[in-house]
Design a protein around this motif. Structure first.
Motif, PDB file in Angstrom:
ATOM      1  N   MET A  17     -92.925  -0.678 -53.128  1.00 26.71           N
ATOM      2  CA  MET A  17     -94.171  -0.734 -53.887  1.00 26.71           C
ATOM      3  C   MET A  17     -94.283  -2.050 -54.657  1.00 26.71           C
ATOM      4  N   MET A  54    -102.803   1.046 -59.212  1.00 22.64           N
ATOM      5  CA  MET A  54    -101.471   1.580 -58.907  1.00 22.64           C
ATOM      6  C   MET A  54    -100.401   0.816 -59.676  1.00 22.64           C
ATOM      7  N   LEU A  58     -97.714   2.497 -62.218  1.00 20.43           N
ATOM      8  CA  LEU A  58     -96.281   2.351 -61.966  1.00 20.43           C
ATOM      9  C   LEU A  58     -95.577   1.647 -63.119  1.00 20.43           C
ATOM     10  N   ALA A  64    -101.395   8.511 -64.085  1.00 21.18           N
ATOM     11  CA  ALA A  64    -101.921   8.763 -62.745  1.00 21.18           C
ATOM     12  C   ALA A  64    -103.256   9.486 -62.812  1.00 21.18           C
ATOM     13  N   TYR A  97     -97.079   5.712 -53.333  1.00 24.19           N
ATOM     14  CA  TYR A  97     -97.705   6.006 -54.620  1.00 24.19           C
ATOM     15  C   TYR A  97     -98.117   7.477 -54.710  1.00 24.19           C
ATOM     16  N   THR A 101     -96.494  10.121 -57.527  1.00 27.46           N
ATOM     17  CA  THR A 101     -97.370  10.640 -58.580  1.00 27.46           C
ATOM     18  C   THR A 101     -97.802  12.079 -58.324  1.00 27.46           C
TER      19      THR A 101
END
Length: 421
Positions: A17, A54, A58, A64, A97, A101
């Motif tokens: 990510m 995102m 993160l 989220a 992601y 989440t």
């Protein structure tokens, strides 16, 4: 953009990510390729905007739940990936992601209930068939249902096809050129079983023996799309066990299944059976790719010439990079004129379960696609995805058009039938 994602916090996913976020240089080339940006015109509904969102989640800047509506509206069509000059692995970023989440969402009861229903029914043929039978009753009273649920019933066939079990093995005609296994698909095997039967017959015409594991199940792609990673792995592991090793390839006719299986390296990252899953995925091919590589036995001309509009399924074109093989198969039919829609491969709004969780955007995209098809002057539409087929069919009906919509393999079967009388 500086990135401060704590990669260690997310294990092996964290590095993937972080690299994807860092690779984005915010040039905006993805904007024109993104269906939701074209419809909504909002930066946060574009790939570039979603990468920012995102990143902030993160890093811990946003929750989220704060950005959930924008990520939910992403079709996962991957049209941004080939458009990106920096090679951002947006698909991998999105898949990871959604997995990390999962459980942090804040959904309405209706949205949560819809997603639970889809996860509990679509991957299981028996439950799906029972749900469709109930849905035919629901169709009669859909005016009483919430608007967000009505799109489900519009996609239902007028009559549910009879269950027609496939044989465990379908022999080649003449000299055997190859031996494959067929992934029959959850949705297509219930809604359009003729696609699987056409596949067996076309493969046989081309000297291919096909094994159909009777205990196979869902590949997990639908659950991956819903963020149900553990359930997706459980279903995928079952198929890893039941599909034979002594075949030249494992074939699929469903674009979503193919793209989902090719993401097994993400689904099984860090798992003890990661290597087995990746080896399985490496053997999976779309039927059009396999036949194109094998070399097609010449089909005959159709009873009447056809101008055919070919609609690229996003999960075939963008996610798997398959563009030319289905076109070559179709143009092998002598009296077909193949028309490209020249819409940049714009998504039709199908994208797996998308019409059932984002019905309004799916409706607008479906309407655009139907208009484009009708403007082409085509006599028929061909695609390589059961989802696209249902979506396009539905929106053509909305415009009072009876233009036929075919899976590429069923049209090819007709050409062989015409050749053989």
């Amino acid at each position: 953009m500086q990135h401060h994602i704590d990669a260690e916090k997310f294990g092996s996913r964290g590095d993937v990510m972080a690299r994807a976020v860092q690779a984005c240089v915010h040039c905006g080339r993805c904007l024109s390729a993104c269906p939701t940006y074209q419809i909504l015109g909002e930066e946060m509904d574009s790939p570039r905007g979603r990468i920012y969102l995102m990143k902030y989640v993160l890093e811990g800047t946003f929750s989220a739940a704060d950005v959930q509506p924008y990520l939910d509206r992403c079709l996962g069509c991957r049209a941004c990936v080939p458009a990106c000059p920096s090679g951002v692995a947006y698909g991998e970023l999105l898949t990871h992601y959604r997995a990390v989440t999962r459980g942090q969402e804040r959904r309405s009861w209706r949205d949560a209930a819809t997603r639970r229903m889809l996860a509990a029914t679509l991957p299981y043929r028996g439950r799906f068939r029972a749900a469709l039978a109930a849905g035919r009753i629901g169709r009669a009273v859909q005016g009483l249902l919430p608007e967000a649920w009505r799109g489900m019933f519009e996609l239902l066939p007028a009559a549910l096809p009879a269950a027609d079990p496939l044989p465990d093995m379908f022999p080649a005609r003449g000299r055997r050129r190859a031996r494959v296994a067929l992934l029959t698909g959850c949705v297509s095997s219930v809604l359009m079983p003729e696609i699987n039967w056409a596949t067996l017959r076309v493969l046989a015409q081309n000297g291919v023996e096909t094994v159909v594991p009777s205990t196979q199940g869902c590949c997990g792609a639908i659950l991956m799309q819903l963020g149900e990673e553990q359930s997706a792995r459980r279903l995928a592991r079952h198929n890893l066990r039941v599909f034979p090793q002594d075949v030249d390839a494992i074939l699929t006719t469903a674009a979503l299944c193919g793209s989902g299986i090719h993401e097994y390296q993400l689904l099984f990252a860090g798992q003890e059976d990661q290597a087995v899953a990746e080896a399985f995925a490496a053997r999976v091919l779309d039927v059009s790719v396999f036949l194109d590589q094998l070399g097609l036995e010449p089909p005959g001309p159709l009873p009447i010439p056809l101008r055919v509009a070919y609609h690229d399924a996003c999960h075939l074109l963008h996610a798997q990079g398959v563009k030319d093989p289905p076109r070559r198969l179709l143009t092998a039919i002598p009296n077909i004129e193949l028309l490209d829609l020249n819409d940049g491969g714009l998504c039709c709004g199908a994208a797996g379960v998308y019409p059932l969780v984002q019905p309004e955007i799916a409706r607008q995209l479906g309407e655009r696609k139907a208009n484009c098809i009708l403007d082409s002057g085509a006599d028929a539409v061909v695609t390589g995805s059961i989802g696209c087929l249902l979506q396009v069919q539905s929106h053509l009906r909305r415009q009072a058009s009876d233009l036929p919509v075919y899976h590429a393999i069923t049209l090819l079967e007709r050409a062989y039938q015409a050749r053989d009388g």
